[in-house]
Design an enzyme around this catalytic site. Structure first.
Site, PDB file in Angstrom:
ATOM      1  N   SER A   1      -9.807  -3.397 -11.180  1.00  0.00           N
ATOM      2  CA  SER A   1      -9.611  -3.743  -9.834  1.00  0.00           C
ATOM      3  C   SER A   1     -10.306  -2.333  -8.936  1.00  0.00           C
ATOM      4  O   SER A   1     -10.536  -1.425  -9.968  1.00  0.00           O
ATOM      5  CB  SER A   1      -8.087  -3.355  -9.657  1.00  0.00           C
ATOM      6  OG  SER A   1      -7.402  -4.463  -9.896  1.00  0.00           O
TER       7      SER A   1
ATOM      8  N   GLU B   1       1.095   4.230 -15.466  1.00  0.00           N
ATOM      9  CA  GLU B   1       0.712   2.906 -14.839  1.00  0.00           C
ATOM     10  C   GLU B   1       2.077   1.872 -14.817  1.00  0.00           C
ATOM     11  O   GLU B   1       2.380   1.545 -13.897  1.00  0.00           O
ATOM     12  CB  GLU B   1      -0.274   1.896 -15.755  1.00  0.00           C
ATOM     13  CG  GLU B   1      -0.472   0.791 -15.157  1.00  0.00           C
ATOM     14  CD  GLU B   1      -1.820  -0.152 -15.659  1.00  0.00           C
ATOM     15  OE1 GLU B   1      -2.235   0.194 -16.755  1.00  0.00           O
ATOM     16  OE2 GLU B   1      -2.135  -1.178 -15.041  1.00  0.00           O
TER      17      GLU B   1
ATOM     18  N   GLN C   1     -10.422   1.596 -13.607  1.00  0.00           N
ATOM     19  CA  GLN C   1      -9.676   1.735 -15.098  1.00  0.00           C
ATOM     20  C   GLN C   1     -10.496   0.715 -15.929  1.00  0.00           C
ATOM     21  O   GLN C   1     -10.378  -0.540 -15.792  1.00  0.00           O
ATOM     22  CB  GLN C   1      -8.226   1.227 -15.015  1.00  0.00           C
ATOM     23  CG  GLN C   1      -7.741   1.402 -16.330  1.00  0.00           C
ATOM     24  CD  GLN C   1      -6.315   0.701 -16.552  1.00  0.00           C
ATOM     25  OE1 GLN C   1      -6.057  -0.221 -15.556  1.00  0.00           O
ATOM     26  NE2 GLN C   1      -5.471   1.019 -17.349  1.00  0.00           N
ATOM     27  N   GLY C   2     -11.257   1.137 -16.881  1.00  0.00           N
ATOM     28  CA  GLY C   2     -11.809   0.226 -17.930  1.00  0.00           C
ATOM     29  C   GLY C   2     -11.146   0.161 -19.130  1.00  0.00           C
ATOM     30  O   GLY C   2     -11.372   1.003 -20.155  1.00  0.00           O
TER      31      GLY C   2
ATOM     32  N   GLU D   1       5.390 -10.138 -22.051  1.00  0.00           N
ATOM     33  CA  GLU D   1       5.866 -10.235 -23.514  1.00  0.00           C
ATOM     34  C   GLU D   1       5.626  -8.929 -24.111  1.00  0.00           C
ATOM     35  O   GLU D   1       6.359  -8.713 -25.066  1.00  0.00           O
ATOM     36  CB  GLU D   1       4.947 -11.317 -23.902  1.00  0.00           C
ATOM     37  CG  GLU D   1       5.236 -12.816 -23.430  1.00  0.00           C
ATOM     38  CD  GLU D   1       4.926 -12.979 -21.947  1.00  0.00           C
ATOM     39  OE1 GLU D   1       3.950 -12.280 -21.703  1.00  0.00           O
ATOM     40  OE2 GLU D   1       5.793 -13.811 -21.526  1.00  0.00           O
TER      41      GLU D   1
END
Lengths: 417, 383
Positions: A175, A260, A140-141, A400
């Site tokens: 990753s 995700e 994933q970019g 957050e």
């Protein structure tokens, strides 16, 4: 109180299709569950380090896909099983059978749903089958050095030349990039609009190494590798690799992030439950034993009232997460459909972090000894695990950011910039 | 026995919860509660404990107090998960009535065998009751009490008796010199004196009840159990779970009310909720309410269908709900700012109710201490 580990499992109220499929999964897993892995496995797919680990896990994913346990709820036209509500069943049975996890975590968890909802038919038919089978590993970019929590400020730019795009930029925390065949890529096609200037592509990584793509490992605070930075220098891709319309990248990215954060419809077939030495779960069930073995001047850590209270609190929090999941399937017991699903990632990551931190407090001075020290309690895994939990509270939207989303989308509070 | 996936919370339970929500919203909105119970702010006022007995009679006629009564005694024997839904809504309305006391009494009487049937029938027919089982110290150890039976009469005082001014009967625990026994006592029996306590919570009433030579006459005072400790222990998971359900309802009211205020109140040209110093802790309150709610229905379901796990799961529910009640009520007052500190803002009604519930039948640490015995020490005994 002996079954904290199985309470998240459910087997009531299945449909006819689900009941039959569950039995099928059980039977298949009884016959085909992989034996002891020939290599030490990491805790999750994100920490796969060696080709040997990857090869073993890929062969497991391929077998499970061919048996119909992966992509169950996707249509057959894109290589799926054409079922309804069955991925959850397969996941539960794989977890119960303690299978290994699947290596194509980003592919199954994020890329598949994104391509499915936003890709052209030709793209879906071409990319999804090898994604489900694990033949193609995905990464994933999204994040960049200058775009973390403020994801929409990404600067990686695609310049249009005819029906080609020329990509330049710098992605970080990627990753699996060192194993990846493909990447889902959020980038900018217009510098004058922050959100409307974003577009979304799928790009081949492995075949372009040295031809516009460079993958370099980043070292985590634990000392381990695991993720990478990816640099694009004049990488050329076809317009056919674009998902959805030009300028719709932010909307597409929201689909990715929903999945995700484990709140999407097509439930992620993520992990199995196989345990081994290095698959070290930060769960409370490990704490009582750890405490009884941690000597103190007047007994053990298990006699310390403050530590006892903290240990029990972790059990209660874990139980609450499992029961939240159970309650999220009962409409009469909730008042906002996203209220529980959107809490899940936040709760899981923070509870795991507090558990690992508590484990270090229980170990006391021994917690100073790291994995390379033969005297380290629990082989030094707890300090490593504690540090690694920050990956979970920071990645996929920091805690957050998660609280902003919950405050704004569920409670309806004014948007914080 | 395994738990059903839906907590045993089926269509009937959903209907009951929804009609309870509507009943309280239609008949008793918060402004009416305030008009009713908060007339006199003077901390030294005489104890009044006003309530809408007419609405309570309606609840009884709707059959809500008979829900938990076994069928053999004329009730409908609804599962605890359904009853918890009703109690959650009553807590959301902070409705002053003896619902909890009556339900608690039912769960104890249900363990008393044939001796408890007459009392259960009386409840099914509309009588309200409450437990008088706590000593002066306020111990939640059910084996401790200050009332004694000697020469066939009760003497001593039961403390912290909830809604004592609204019930016709008490279920009293007393030592007969050897064992703990239970007595079903008409509050008008000779020698029974109900003395109201001046409590902080305006939505409840509480009393200490003195027994002076109260004769067990088999009429107005009857013995219903001669081995009460195991009976009380078996009922405790239901009692903890229902009080936690009440706190979940009240906690949700505080969350919604404070959220509404944070959406409308402007400071520095922004609604309060724009500021993360407000937004993030308010999200934390929501998280704690949700955890408690999930644990409540799990505990209720365990009581119904997995009894060997009921105690542990009820400890979890009451522990989480108690901490939530304290945290959520404190944030509600704080985030309302100056107005939140006043008598005219409704928040204080729920703040006080939550603190009361938090401390009753064991607070968070109390329940976790007990849970630690099974979670941490159990394995040690097993080797």
């Amino acid at each position: 109180m002996d079954s904290h580990s199985d309470m998240g499992r459910t087997s009531g109220k299945d449909t006819q299709e689900q009941t039959e499929f569950r039995q099928y999964c059980r039977d298949w897993l009884a016959q085909n569950k992989p034996g002891e892995p020939p290599v030490r496995l990491p805790l999750t797919a994100l920490e796969i380090m060696t080709e040997a680990q990857m090869a073993y896990l890929k062969s497991w994913q391929k077998a499970a896909y061919e048996a119909g346990l992966v992509g169950c709820d996707y249509p057959e036209s894109v290589g799926g099983g054409g079922r309804t509500g069955c991925q959850r069943i397969a996941n539960e049975e794989m977890r119960a059978a303690r299978t290994p996890f699947f290596p194509n975590l980003v592919g199954l968890g994020m890329a598949a749903a994104t391509i499915y909802y936003h890709g052209r038919n030709e793209l879906k038919e071409r990319l999804l089958p090898p994604l489900f089978s694990g033949e193609h590993i995905w990464c994933q970019g999204f994040s960049e050095p200058g775009a973390g929590s403020d994801l929409a400020s990404v600067q990686t730019f695609a310049d249009q030349r005819g029906d080609k795009w020329i990509i330049n930029g710098h992605k970080v925390w990627t990753s699996l990039a060192h194993f990846a065949d493909w990447m889902i890529l959020l980038l900018r096609t217009d510098k004058s609009h922050k959100y409307e200037g974003l577009s979304y592509f799928v790009v081949p990584i492995r075949s372009n190494l040295g031809k516009g793509v460079t993958v370099r490992p980043l070292i985590k605070m634990t000392g381990e590798t695991g993720f990478n930075e990816v640099i694009f220098e004049d990488l050329e891709v076809d317009d056919g690799c674009r998902l959805d319309e030009l300028g719709k990248g932010w909307q597409v990215a929201m689909t990715t992030l929903t999945h995700e954060r484990d709140a999407g419809e097509l439930v992620t077939p993520a992990a199995g439950g196989m345990r081994n030495e290095s698959a070290f779960n930060a769960t409370a069930i490990a704490l009582p034993g750890l405490a009884r073995n941690a000597e103190r001047d007047d007994g053990t850590a298990a006699d310390d009232p403050l530590l006892r209270d903290r240990i029990v609190q972790q059990f209660i929090r874990e139980q609450a997460i499992a029961q939240n999941m159970r309650r999220s399937r009962i409409p009469a017991l909730q008042d906002h459909p996203m209220r529980l699903p959107l809490q899940n990632k936040l709760l899981m990551s923070e509870v795991a972090q507090d558990t690992a931190n508590l484990a270090m407090d229980i170990e006391g001075a021994g917690a100073s000894l790291y994995v390379g020290d033969s005297n380290a309690p629990a082989k030094g895994q707890w300090p490593k695990s504690y540090m690694n939990t920050f990956g979970f509270t920071i990645a996929a939207g920091t805690s957050e950011v998660q609280r902003n989303i919950l405050g704004e989308r569920v409670l309806g509070l004014a948007k914080s910039k | 026995m395994a738990q059903p996936d839906n907590f045993g919370f089926g269509e009937e339970a959903a209907l009951l919860k929804e009609s309870a929500r509507k009943f309280f919203a239609d008949n008793f909105p918060t402004d009416q509660l305030h008009v009713l119970v908060a007339t006199d702010p003077d901390p030294y006022r005489p104890v009044a404990a006003p309530w809408r007995e007419d609405l309570w009679r309606q609840m009884v006629e709707l059959g809500w107090t008979a829900l938990a009564v076994p069928e053999s005694a004329g009730g409908v024997a609804m599962p605890l998960s359904a009853v918890a839904g009703l109690v959650e809504e009553a807590g959301h309305a902070a409705f002053p009535c003896p619902l909890l006391g009556t339900l608690n009494t039912i769960y104890v009487l249900s363990g008393c065998g044939p001796e408890g049937e007459a009392a259960l029938s009386a409840i099914a027919q509309g009588h309200a009751a409450t437990l008088a089982i706590t000593n002066r110290q306020g111990s939640w150890d059910v084996s401790r009490c200050d009332v004694r039976l000697a020469q066939n009469s009760l003497d001593g005082t039961a403390w912290y008796v909830q809604d004592a001014g609204k019930v016709s009967h008490l279920l009293v625990s007393a030592y007969d010199g050897e064992r703990l026994c239970l007595y079903w006592v008409d509050v008008t029996a000779p020698g029974v004196t109900v003395t109201p306590d001046a409590i902080i919570d305006l939505t409840r009433d509480q009393a200490h009840v003195t027994f002076q030579n109260v004769v067990v006459d088999g009429q107005r005072v009857t013995e219903v159990c001669t081995d009460a400790v195991p009976v009380l222990k078996a009922a405790m998971p239901a009692i903890w779970t229902l009080l936690a359900a009440d706190m979940v309802g009240a906690g949700e009211w505080l969350l919604q009310t404070t959220t509404e205020y944070a959406r409308t109140r402007q400071q520095f040209d922004r609604p309060l909720g724009f500021f993360q110093a407000i937004k993030h802790p308010l999200v934390n309150v929501m998280i704690e309410v949700d955890k408690s709610k999930s644990l409540v229905y799990n505990a209720a379901c365990a009581f119904d269908s997995e009894p060997d796990k009921a105690t542990g799961y009820a400890h979890m529910a009451k522990s989480a709900a108690s901490d939530m009640a304290s945290f959520g009520s404190s944030r509600a007052v704080q985030f309302h700012g100056g107005i939140g500190f006043t008598w005219e803002c409704y928040v204080h009604l729920y703040f006080k109710r939550q603190k009361h519930s938090q401390l009753f039948f064991g607070d968070g640490p109390w329940h976790r201490r007990r849970l630690a015995l099974s979670l941490i020490d159990r394995e040690a005994h097993a080797g």
